[in-house]
Design a protein around this motif. Structure first.
Motif, short mmCIF file in Angstrom:
data_model
loop_
_atom_site.label_atom_id
_atom_site.label_comp_id
_atom_site.label_asym_id
_atom_site.label_seq_id
_atom_site.Cartn_x
_atom_site.Cartn_y
_atom_site.Cartn_z
N GLY A 8 0.77 -1.23 0.00
CA GLY A 8 0.00 0.00 0.00
C GLY A 8 0.81 1.28 0.00
N GLY A 9 2.11 1.17 0.10
CA GLY A 9 2.92 2.38 0.08
C GLY A 9 2.94 3.00 -1.30
N GLY A 10 3.53 4.19 -1.39
CA GLY A 10 3.61 4.86 -2.68
C GLY A 10 3.94 6.32 -2.53
N LEU A 11 3.78 7.03 -3.62
CA LEU A 11 4.04 8.47 -3.67
C LEU A 11 2.72 9.22 -3.66
CD1 LEU A 11 5.92 10.92 -4.17
CD2 LEU A 11 5.72 10.43 -6.62
N VAL A 12 2.60 10.19 -2.79
CA VAL A 12 1.36 10.95 -2.69
C VAL A 12 1.71 12.41 -2.38
CG1 VAL A 12 1.08 10.47 -0.21
CG2 VAL A 12 -0.93 10.97 -1.62
N GLN A 13 0.85 13.30 -2.80
CA GLN A 13 1.07 14.71 -2.50
C GLN A 13 0.64 15.01 -1.06
OE1 GLN A 13 -1.03 16.98 -5.52
NE2 GLN A 13 0.84 17.15 -6.73
N ALA A 14 1.22 16.05 -0.51
CA ALA A 14 0.84 16.47 0.83
C ALA A 14 -0.66 16.73 0.88
CB ALA A 14 1.61 17.72 1.23
N GLY A 15 -1.27 16.27 1.96
CA GLY A 15 -2.72 16.38 2.10
C GLY A 15 -3.46 15.17 1.60
N GLY A 16 -2.76 14.29 0.91
CA GLY A 16 -3.38 13.10 0.36
C GLY A 16 -3.48 11.97 1.36
N SER A 17 -3.92 10.81 0.87
CA SER A 17 -4.14 9.65 1.73
C SER A 17 -3.52 8.40 1.13
CB SER A 17 -5.65 9.41 1.91
OG SER A 17 -6.28 10.52 2.52
N LEU A 18 -3.18 7.49 2.00
CA LEU A 18 -2.74 6.15 1.63
C LEU A 18 -3.27 5.17 2.66
CD1 LEU A 18 1.04 6.56 0.64
CD2 LEU A 18 -0.83 5.92 -0.90
N ARG A 19 -3.45 3.94 2.25
CA ARG A 19 -3.86 2.89 3.17
C ARG A 19 -2.85 1.76 3.09
NH1 ARG A 19 -8.68 -1.51 2.71
NH2 ARG A 19 -9.32 -1.60 4.91
N LEU A 20 -2.19 1.52 4.19
CA LEU A 20 -1.22 0.43 4.27
C LEU A 20 -1.92 -0.82 4.80
CD1 LEU A 20 1.88 2.23 5.82
CD2 LEU A 20 1.18 2.09 3.43
N SER A 21 -1.47 -1.96 4.33
CA SER A 21 -1.97 -3.24 4.81
C SER A 21 -0.81 -4.09 5.29
CB SER A 21 -2.71 -4.00 3.70
OG SER A 21 -3.83 -3.29 3.24
N CYS A 22 -1.08 -4.88 6.31
CA CYS A 22 -0.08 -5.82 6.84
C CYS A 22 -0.79 -7.16 7.00
CB CYS A 22 0.47 -5.32 8.15
SG CYS A 22 1.52 -6.51 9.02
N ALA A 23 -0.42 -8.11 6.18
CA ALA A 23 -1.01 -9.44 6.25
C ALA A 23 -0.06 -10.35 7.02
CB ALA A 23 -1.25 -9.99 4.86
N ALA A 24 -0.56 -10.88 8.14
CA ALA A 24 0.25 -11.75 8.98
C ALA A 24 -0.19 -13.20 8.81
CB ALA A 24 0.13 -11.34 10.44
N SER A 25 0.75 -14.09 8.86
CA SER A 25 0.41 -15.51 8.74
C SER A 25 1.43 -16.35 9.48
CB SER A 25 0.37 -15.93 7.26
OG SER A 25 1.65 -15.76 6.66
N GLY A 26 1.02 -17.58 9.78
CA GLY A 26 1.96 -18.54 10.35
C GLY A 26 2.14 -18.48 11.86
N PHE A 27 1.38 -17.60 12.57
CA PHE A 27 1.56 -17.58 14.03
C PHE A 27 0.34 -18.21 14.70
CE2 PHE A 27 -1.27 -14.15 15.46
CZ PHE A 27 -1.51 -13.45 14.29
N THR A 28 0.59 -18.78 15.87
CA THR A 28 -0.46 -19.53 16.55
C THR A 28 -0.80 -18.98 17.92
OG1 THR A 28 1.18 -21.07 17.42
CG2 THR A 28 0.11 -21.66 15.32
N PHE A 29 -0.05 -18.01 18.43
CA PHE A 29 -0.37 -17.50 19.75
C PHE A 29 -1.64 -16.68 19.71
CE2 PHE A 29 3.35 -15.56 17.81
CZ PHE A 29 3.00 -14.23 17.64
N GLY A 30 -2.42 -16.73 20.80
CA GLY A 30 -3.74 -16.14 20.82
C GLY A 30 -3.73 -14.64 20.97
N ASP A 31 -3.17 -14.14 22.09
CA ASP A 31 -3.08 -12.70 22.29
C ASP A 31 -1.93 -12.15 21.45
OD1 ASP A 31 -3.58 -13.07 25.88
OD2 ASP A 31 -5.01 -13.11 24.22
N TYR A 32 -2.19 -11.08 20.73
CA TYR A 32 -1.10 -10.52 19.93
C TYR A 32 -1.32 -9.04 19.70
CZ TYR A 32 -4.27 -10.66 15.88
OH TYR A 32 -5.32 -10.46 15.02
N ALA A 33 -0.27 -8.40 19.32
CA ALA A 33 -0.32 -6.99 18.95
C ALA A 33 0.47 -6.80 17.67
CB ALA A 33 0.25 -6.10 20.05
N ILE A 34 -0.06 -6.01 16.80
CA ILE A 34 0.65 -5.65 15.57
C ILE A 34 0.85 -4.14 15.55
CG2 ILE A 34 0.50 -5.50 13.05
CD1 ILE A 34 -0.77 -8.23 13.02
#
Length: 128
Positions: A8-34
């Motif tokens: 989701g990164g990229g080049l944007v002008q000041a005042g603009g918007s971007l949406r980053l995504s983080c896809a996590a996989s492979g972990f099994t612990f219940g409580d977590y923080a990203i």
């Protein structure tokens, strides 16, 4: 194997918007923080935002760096193990490589050393 993939990164002008995504996989612990961190050239990596969930899937807490409060919003889709960072009203000082990171437990943290797994980073460039 635990994997975190940012997009989701990229080049944007000041005042603009971007949406980053983080896809996590492979972990099994219940409580977590990203957490979302960023690192600008010549600067230390800093914590931008964090969201944590309990093993029952409920959001436990969220955190924002003061300079992004009111402009950035963190959210997550627990079923997809994906965290989003909606960034609005972007400023040139938001320019950095943005990383997501995963830690065990529900306590949020902006301390790099508390996170066990990291993504590869995505570049965000805000032109003024």
């Amino acid at each position: 194997e635990v994997q975190l993939v940012e997009s989701g990164g990229g080049l944007v002008q000041a005042g603009g918007s971007l949406r980053l995504s983080c896809a996590a996989s492979g972990f099994t612990f219940g409580d977590y923080a990203i957490g979302w961190f960023r690192q600008a050239p010549g600067k230390e990596r800093e914590g931008v935002s964090c969201i944590s969930r309990t093993m029952f899937g409920k959001i436990y807490s969220t955190y924002y760096l003061d300079s992004v409060k009111g402009r950035f919003t963190i959210s997550s889709d627990n079923a997809k193990k994906t965290v989003y960072l909606q960034m609005n009203s972007l400023k040139s000082e938001d320019t950095a490589v943005y990383y997501c990171a995963l830690k065990r437990g529900v306590t949020h943290s902006d301390y790099v050393g508390e996170y066990d797994y990291w993504g590869q980073g995505t570049q965000v460039t805000v032109s003024s």
